[in-house]
Motif scaffolding. Structure first.
Motif, PDB file in Angstrom:
ATOM      1  N   ARG A   1       0.796  -1.234   0.000  1.00 24.64           N
ATOM      2  CA  ARG A   1       0.000   0.000   0.000  1.00 24.64           C
ATOM      3  C   ARG A   1       0.830   1.286   0.000  1.00 24.64           C
ATOM      4  O   ARG A   1       0.580   2.174  -0.820  1.00 24.64           O
ATOM      5  N   PRO A   2       1.810   1.458   0.901  1.00 25.30           N
ATOM      6  CA  PRO A   2       2.550   2.731   0.889  1.00 25.30           C
ATOM      7  C   PRO A   2       3.359   2.940  -0.387  1.00 25.30           C
ATOM      8  O   PRO A   2       3.466   4.070  -0.873  1.00 25.30           O
ATOM      9  N   LEU A   3       3.916   1.860  -0.932  1.00 23.86           N
ATOM     10  CA  LEU A   3       4.675   1.971  -2.179  1.00 23.86           C
ATOM     11  C   LEU A   3       3.751   2.357  -3.336  1.00 23.86           C
ATOM     12  O   LEU A   3       4.054   3.263  -4.126  1.00 23.86           O
ATOM     13  N   LEU A   4       2.630   1.681  -3.426  1.00 20.41           N
ATOM     14  CA  LEU A   4       1.662   1.938  -4.489  1.00 20.41           C
ATOM     15  C   LEU A   4       1.089   3.353  -4.368  1.00 20.41           C
ATOM     16  O   LEU A   4       0.953   4.066  -5.372  1.00 20.41           O
ATOM     17  N   ALA A   5       0.770   3.767  -3.152  1.00 19.77           N
ATOM     18  CA  ALA A   5       0.210   5.105  -2.934  1.00 19.77           C
ATOM     19  C   ALA A   5       1.192   6.181  -3.383  1.00 19.77           C
ATOM     20  O   ALA A   5       0.792   7.186  -3.999  1.00 19.77           O
ATOM     21  N   GLY A   6       2.462   5.991  -3.106  1.00 21.15           N
ATOM     22  CA  GLY A   6       3.475   6.963  -3.528  1.00 21.15           C
ATOM     23  C   GLY A   6       3.574   7.071  -5.035  1.00 21.15           C
ATOM     24  O   GLY A   6       3.700   8.168  -5.592  1.00 21.15           O
ATOM     25  N   LEU A   7       3.498   5.936  -5.722  1.00 18.64           N
ATOM     26  CA  LEU A   7       3.563   5.946  -7.187  1.00 18.64           C
ATOM     27  C   LEU A   7       2.338   6.627  -7.788  1.00 18.64           C
ATOM     28  O   LEU A   7       2.450   7.407  -8.749  1.00 18.64           O
ATOM     29  N   LEU A   8       1.174   6.347  -7.232  1.00 22.71           N
ATOM     30  CA  LEU A   8      -0.048   6.998  -7.714  1.00 22.71           C
ATOM     31  C   LEU A   8       0.030   8.512  -7.504  1.00 22.71           C
ATOM     32  O   LEU A   8      -0.411   9.290  -8.355  1.00 22.71           O
TER      33      LEU A   8
ATOM     34  N   GLN B   1       0.299  13.880  -9.742  1.00 19.50           N
ATOM     35  CA  GLN B   1       0.899  15.212  -9.740  1.00 19.50           C
ATOM     36  C   GLN B   1       1.454  15.571 -11.124  1.00 19.50           C
ATOM     37  O   GLN B   1       1.257  16.690 -11.609  1.00 19.50           O
ATOM     38  N   GLU B   2       2.115  14.636 -11.762  1.00 21.22           N
ATOM     39  CA  GLU B   2       2.712  14.907 -13.074  1.00 21.22           C
ATOM     40  C   GLU B   2       1.636  15.149 -14.126  1.00 21.22           C
ATOM     41  O   GLU B   2       1.752  16.072 -14.958  1.00 21.22           O
ATOM     42  N   ILE B   3       0.596  14.339 -14.122  1.00 22.21           N
ATOM     43  CA  ILE B   3      -0.490  14.502 -15.099  1.00 22.21           C
ATOM     44  C   ILE B   3      -1.206  15.832 -14.889  1.00 22.21           C
ATOM     45  O   ILE B   3      -1.451  16.574 -15.853  1.00 22.21           O
ATOM     46  N   CYS B   4      -1.527  16.153 -13.643  1.00 21.92           N
ATOM     47  CA  CYS B   4      -2.226  17.409 -13.355  1.00 21.92           C
ATOM     48  C   CYS B   4      -1.332  18.614 -13.638  1.00 21.92           C
ATOM     49  O   CYS B   4      -1.812  19.643 -14.134  1.00 21.92           O
ATOM     50  N   ARG B   5      -0.059  18.509 -13.332  1.00 25.56           N
ATOM     51  CA  ARG B   5       0.869  19.617 -13.599  1.00 25.56           C
ATOM     52  C   ARG B   5       0.883  19.945 -15.088  1.00 25.56           C
ATOM     53  O   ARG B   5       0.816  21.111 -15.490  1.00 25.56           O
ATOM     54  N   THR B   6       0.949  18.914 -15.907  1.00 27.79           N
ATOM     55  CA  THR B   6       0.966  19.127 -17.357  1.00 27.79           C
ATOM     56  C   THR B   6      -0.344  19.732 -17.837  1.00 27.79           C
ATOM     57  O   THR B   6      -0.348  20.666 -18.652  1.00 27.79           O
ATOM     58  N   ALA B   7      -1.458  19.211 -17.344  1.00 26.69           N
ATOM     59  CA  ALA B   7      -2.767  19.718 -17.778  1.00 26.69           C
ATOM     60  C   ALA B   7      -2.990  21.157 -17.334  1.00 26.69           C
ATOM     61  O   ALA B   7      -3.502  21.982 -18.094  1.00 26.69           O
ATOM     62  N   LEU B   8      -2.594  21.477 -16.111  1.00 25.51           N
ATOM     63  CA  LEU B   8      -2.832  22.812 -15.573  1.00 25.51           C
ATOM     64  C   LEU B   8      -1.916  23.867 -16.186  1.00 25.51           C
ATOM     65  O   LEU B   8      -2.228  25.058 -16.133  1.00 25.51           O
ATOM     66  N   SER B   9      -0.812  23.460 -16.756  1.00 24.13           N
ATOM     67  CA  SER B   9       0.134  24.415 -17.344  1.00 24.13           C
ATOM     68  C   SER B   9      -0.015  24.529 -18.856  1.00 24.13           C
ATOM     69  O   SER B   9       0.806  25.185 -19.503  1.00 24.13           O
ATOM     70  N   ASP B  10      -1.044  23.889 -19.415  1.00 29.47           N
ATOM     71  CA  ASP B  10      -1.243  23.930 -20.860  1.00 29.47           C
ATOM     72  C   ASP B  10      -1.686  25.336 -21.287  1.00 29.47           C
ATOM     73  O   ASP B  10      -2.771  25.783 -20.919  1.00 29.47           O
ATOM     74  N   PRO B  11      -0.866  26.044 -22.083  1.00 28.92           N
ATOM     75  CA  PRO B  11      -1.209  27.429 -22.448  1.00 28.92           C
ATOM     76  C   PRO B  11      -2.371  27.533 -23.426  1.00 28.92           C
ATOM     77  O   PRO B  11      -2.957  28.610 -23.577  1.00 28.92           O
ATOM     78  N   ALA B  12      -2.711  26.427 -24.080  1.00 28.47           N
ATOM     79  CA  ALA B  12      -3.778  26.471 -25.087  1.00 28.47           C
ATOM     80  C   ALA B  12      -5.164  26.395 -24.470  1.00 28.47           C
ATOM     81  O   ALA B  12      -6.162  26.650 -25.143  1.00 28.47           O
ATOM     82  N   MET B  13      -5.243  26.053 -23.183  1.00 23.82           N
ATOM     83  CA  MET B  13      -6.546  25.877 -22.543  1.00 23.82           C
ATOM     84  C   MET B  13      -7.006  27.172 -21.883  1.00 23.82           C
ATOM     85  O   MET B  13      -6.195  27.919 -21.337  1.00 23.82           O
ATOM     86  N   PRO B  14      -8.319  27.437 -21.911  1.00 23.22           N
ATOM     87  CA  PRO B  14      -8.843  28.630 -21.242  1.00 23.22           C
ATOM     88  C   PRO B  14      -8.686  28.524 -19.730  1.00 23.22           C
ATOM     89  O   PRO B  14      -8.522  27.435 -19.184  1.00 23.22           O
ATOM     90  N   ALA B  15      -8.760  29.666 -19.065  1.00 21.34           N
ATOM     91  CA  ALA B  15      -8.574  29.685 -17.613  1.00 21.34           C
ATOM     92  C   ALA B  15      -9.593  28.807 -16.901  1.00 21.34           C
ATOM     93  O   ALA B  15      -9.284  28.181 -15.884  1.00 21.34           O
ATOM     94  N   ALA B  16     -10.814  28.728 -17.445  1.00 19.76           N
ATOM     95  CA  ALA B  16     -11.867  27.926 -16.819  1.00 19.76           C
ATOM     96  C   ALA B  16     -11.517  26.445 -16.791  1.00 19.76           C
ATOM     97  O   ALA B  16     -12.025  25.690 -15.958  1.00 19.76           O
ATOM     98  N   ALA B  17     -10.660  26.013 -17.716  1.00 21.73           N
ATOM     99  CA  ALA B  17     -10.279  24.600 -17.784  1.00 21.73           C
ATOM    100  C   ALA B  17      -9.071  24.281 -16.921  1.00 21.73           C
ATOM    101  O   ALA B  17      -8.740  23.117 -16.733  1.00 21.73           O
TER     102      ALA B  17
ATOM    103  N   ALA C   1       3.704  13.972  -0.495  1.00 23.17           N
ATOM    104  CA  ALA C   1       3.423  13.398   0.827  1.00 23.17           C
ATOM    105  C   ALA C   1       1.926  13.436   1.128  1.00 23.17           C
ATOM    106  O   ALA C   1       1.348  12.462   1.628  1.00 23.17           O
ATOM    107  N   ASP C   2       1.288  14.571   0.813  1.00 26.88           N
ATOM    108  CA  ASP C   2      -0.148  14.700   1.085  1.00 26.88           C
ATOM    109  C   ASP C   2      -0.962  13.739   0.224  1.00 26.88           C
ATOM    110  O   ASP C   2      -1.873  13.059   0.713  1.00 26.88           O
ATOM    111  N   LEU C   3      -0.663  13.678  -1.064  1.00 28.44           N
ATOM    112  CA  LEU C   3      -1.406  12.792  -1.962  1.00 28.44           C
ATOM    113  C   LEU C   3      -1.158  11.324  -1.621  1.00 28.44           C
ATOM    114  O   LEU C   3      -2.063  10.491  -1.707  1.00 28.44           O
ATOM    115  N   THR C   4       0.070  11.006  -1.220  1.00 28.65           N
ATOM    116  CA  THR C   4       0.388   9.624  -0.835  1.00 28.65           C
ATOM    117  C   THR C   4      -0.461   9.195   0.355  1.00 28.65           C
ATOM    118  O   THR C   4      -0.998   8.075   0.383  1.00 28.65           O
TER     119      THR C   4
END
Length: 253
Positions: free
Chosen positions: A154-161, A166-182, A239-242
């Protein structure tokens, strides 16, 4: 090498075509009509809006026809594998499966959004997250594969998730082509977290179908989406997401 390059080109091309389709749908003449009370459109703008609508209708018709006529063109089945299966001996096959499975899950969840703009969803986002995890967390992946008990897993798996989310959301949130609402952290959690959590749950119970796993994960994430969104912006997001993922993995079936 050529095969890798060809697949990368196809992935990027598909993402760009989706961007064009989304742009066209955002500028259809029907949407101009809905907004006409707020802003007056010129005749040229109205004409361009109708032209955009015709192109969008043509692309939609072609997409529908391809699913009906071409081999394998039907709506793909939802598939969720245990997370470790995406990081096996064949990195290319694992990346391909992870990208396709997580993209389909995210697309299905984005379709359920009613009052929110969906975040940027590109296959390259999942490709990048898979590669980053494989390179930076290879030792944790190895430890997870060798772990034998749920308490060790569980702790190993939780850390990987947590790293993947974080990486997926970071990429999506920094996409310059998306409107602010997205560019909303909570919306990213709603769309991207359940597929990852379902993949983690599959490691403990492979008897459940992919749709059941995703339903369970979606309900669990919905109850914690505000806390998970805050964790993305915290001083120690991993740490928080894990901690959240480990709690979910402990209490969910």
């Amino acid at each position: 090498m050529l095969r890798d390059a060809s697949e990368d080109m196809v992935i990027h091309l598909k993402d760009r075509l989706r961007d064009i389709r989304d742009f066209l749908r955002a500028h259809r003449h029907e949407k101009q009509g809905a907004a006409s009370e707020k802003r007056g459109y010129t005749d040229i703008e109205k004409l361009l809006g109708r032209a955009v609508s015709m192109v969008d209708d043509t692309l939609t018709l072609a997409e529908t026809a391809s699913r009906t006529v071409l081999p394998g063109g039907q709506q793909p089945e939802l598939v969720i594998r245990p997370l470790v299966d995406y990081f096996g001996a064949d990195p290319m096959e694992g990346e391909r499966a992870f990208r396709r499975h997580m993209y389909r899950a995210a697309k299905a969840l984005a379709a359920t959004l009613e009052d929110r703009e969906p975040p940027a969803m590109r296959e390259t986002t999942f490709t990048g997250a898979h590669e980053t995890l494989r390179q930076r967390q290879g030792h944790v992946l190895l430890a997870l594969k060798n772990a034998k008990t749920p308490e060790a897993i569980r702790p190993l798996l939780a850390g990987l998730l947590a790293h993947l989310l974080q990486e997926i959301c970071r990429t999506a949130l920094s996409d310059p082509a998306m409107p602010a609402a997205a560019q909303n952290a909570e919306t990213c959690i709603i769309v991207f977290a359940p597929g990852l959590l379902a993949s983690g749950l599959a490691l403990f119970d492979e008897s459940l179908s992919a749709s059941d796993l995703l339903d369970i994960a979606t309900l669990a994430v919905a109850a914690r989406r505000e806390r998970m969104a805050r964790s993305l912006e915290a001083d120690q997001p991993i740490a928080d997401l894990t901690a959240i993922f480990e709690s979910l993995l402990t209490h969910l079936p």
